[in-house]
Design an enzyme around this catalytic site. Sequence first.
Site, short mmCIF file in Angstrom:
data_model
loop_
_atom_site.label_atom_id
_atom_site.label_comp_id
_atom_site.label_asym_id
_atom_site.label_seq_id
_atom_site.Cartn_x
_atom_site.Cartn_y
_atom_site.Cartn_z
N PRO A 310 35.28 107.36 50.58
CA PRO A 310 34.83 108.25 51.66
C PRO A 310 34.44 109.61 51.07
O PRO A 310 35.30 110.40 50.67
CB PRO A 310 36.07 108.37 52.56
CG PRO A 310 37.22 108.04 51.66
CD PRO A 310 36.72 107.10 50.62
N ASP A 485 36.20 112.31 46.52
CA ASP A 485 36.79 111.13 47.15
C ASP A 485 37.92 111.58 48.05
O ASP A 485 38.98 112.01 47.57
CB ASP A 485 37.29 110.18 46.06
CG ASP A 485 37.84 108.87 46.62
OD1 ASP A 485 37.95 108.75 47.86
OD2 ASP A 485 38.18 107.98 45.80
N HIS A 486 37.72 111.48 49.36
CA HIS A 486 38.70 112.01 50.31
C HIS A 486 39.98 111.16 50.36
O HIS A 486 40.96 111.56 50.99
CB HIS A 486 38.09 112.10 51.71
CG HIS A 486 38.50 113.32 52.46
ND1 HIS A 486 39.74 113.90 52.31
CD2 HIS A 486 37.84 114.08 53.37
CE1 HIS A 486 39.84 114.96 53.09
NE2 HIS A 486 38.69 115.10 53.74
N ARG A 487 39.98 110.02 49.71
CA ARG A 487 41.23 109.26 49.61
C ARG A 487 42.18 109.92 48.62
O ARG A 487 43.40 109.79 48.74
CB ARG A 487 40.95 107.82 49.13
CG ARG A 487 40.02 107.01 50.00
CD ARG A 487 39.69 105.69 49.33
NE ARG A 487 39.10 105.88 48.01
CZ ARG A 487 38.87 104.91 47.13
NH1 ARG A 487 39.20 103.66 47.44
NH2 ARG A 487 38.33 105.17 45.95
#
Length: 513
Positions: A310, A485-487
């Site tokens: 994401p 990477d929003h994870r």
Amino acid sequence: MSFEFPLPDVGEGLTEADIVSWKVAAGDTVTVNQILVEIETAKSLVELPSPQAGTVDALLVEEGQTIEVGTPIIRFGGADGDSGAEAAPASAGAASSSSGSASSGAASPEGSAPAEAAPVSADADGGATLVGYGAKATSSKRRPRKGGAVPAPASAAPAASAAPSAPASAPVPAAPNASTSPAPAAPDASAAPAHGAAAEAAAGSTASGTGKPLAKPPVRKLAKDLGVDLTQVVPTGPRGDVTRDDVHAAANSAPSTSAAANPAASLTAGATAPGAASASASGELEERIPFKGVTKMMAKAMVDSAFTMPHVTEFLDVDVTETMAMVRRLKSTKFLGEDVKVSPLLIVAKAVAWAAGRNPRINSCLDGDEIVVKKYVNLGIAAATPRGLIVPNIKNAQAMGLGELAQGIQDLTALARSGKTPPADQAGGTITITNVGVFGVDAGTPIINPGEAAILAFGQIRKKPWVVDDEIVPREITTLSVSADHRVVDGEIISKFLADVGRGLQDPTLLLA
């Protein structure tokens, strides 16, 4: 004895490669480790050395072909260059029957086929091979031509040699639209072998049991676009397959040959000429580029990244007036070295490595159920090359001074443009910079390189009105954008990292601490 050298796995875990250029030709004498061919993998150009000394008997694949690992690419002859007569039989009985077969078939044009015994493998040859070379147990073998010279067991040699002699004298019936003009007289005996060879070549291009010619999907599409019937094309591919050149040759010769063989067909072709002309015109307005190699691999990596991570992107305008002043001073004083190239990218690279040290979570990746935070910075530099986009990286950039980092960027860029970046230089990156500013672009939303958590885009530097001490003055401004990477990282980490990069560019003396 003969030896066929297969395309080796060059240590990248890849399954295929393109033949770029041959460095030897049939009949050349080569030594161990002499460069035979230059190949292009999905990552780089690689030169393959010879695994043994000997004489080149034949080049088994053409330049421009894409082949799988394990496919034979070159055949070496014996010490005297004769590869066919030196093949060792499997047993003493096989040796006598094989020699009898060769002598009994000598009078027939096909009689030479059994004499070409099955090539000895790399292991059977007994010669030393280079590390990583030699056929694998699971590697596929070349598909023999149907109707061509098929290697057979030694015990079956007498029957194989006697069988082709019967039909050798019988002419092969011509196809309805054959290019040769019909003649009522008896066929010339001297022409029969040549005609039979063409028929065998055409039969060799047919898949066993299906009646379809052997051709890759792009070749089939080309034939369809040009209106060429593949069943009427004589193949020249190494495995009896139809190549693009075969299709083009058939397309170029089709009008004259069909008109000579069938006048009615020429009238029909004339009726459809407008459609053919429009198709030709359309072809001139389009270009088809093979989707392979670096381009195909990078496309797969970007798809995997975009639809797995994401992405979140933040932007920041930065006053880089002081950075540009430092670049000009370093250029004029040659402080970093006479041959060292100094550019704004050097200071940006230093700022990214510095900011990653202050925000280590940005320099991480997701590995299963764990987030791996890396204490080293392998700084990737996205490079646009004639072969496509690659991302080599500078190892341990966080420990380098400006001079060492500048030399690293310079060497990396030169190697990338030459197309010879080794796979090791493209592996293990932790964070990447893409310099879109060199193309006159202000900003972008870059896609993260797989295996990393962030990428920074560096836009062009332009003079803009800027407020300094409550006054509007011209300053040199750039726009930075970071995709993450929003994870792995949240907005706070991304914002702090981007702010630190901007702070380092606004006051580059911070980077020297």
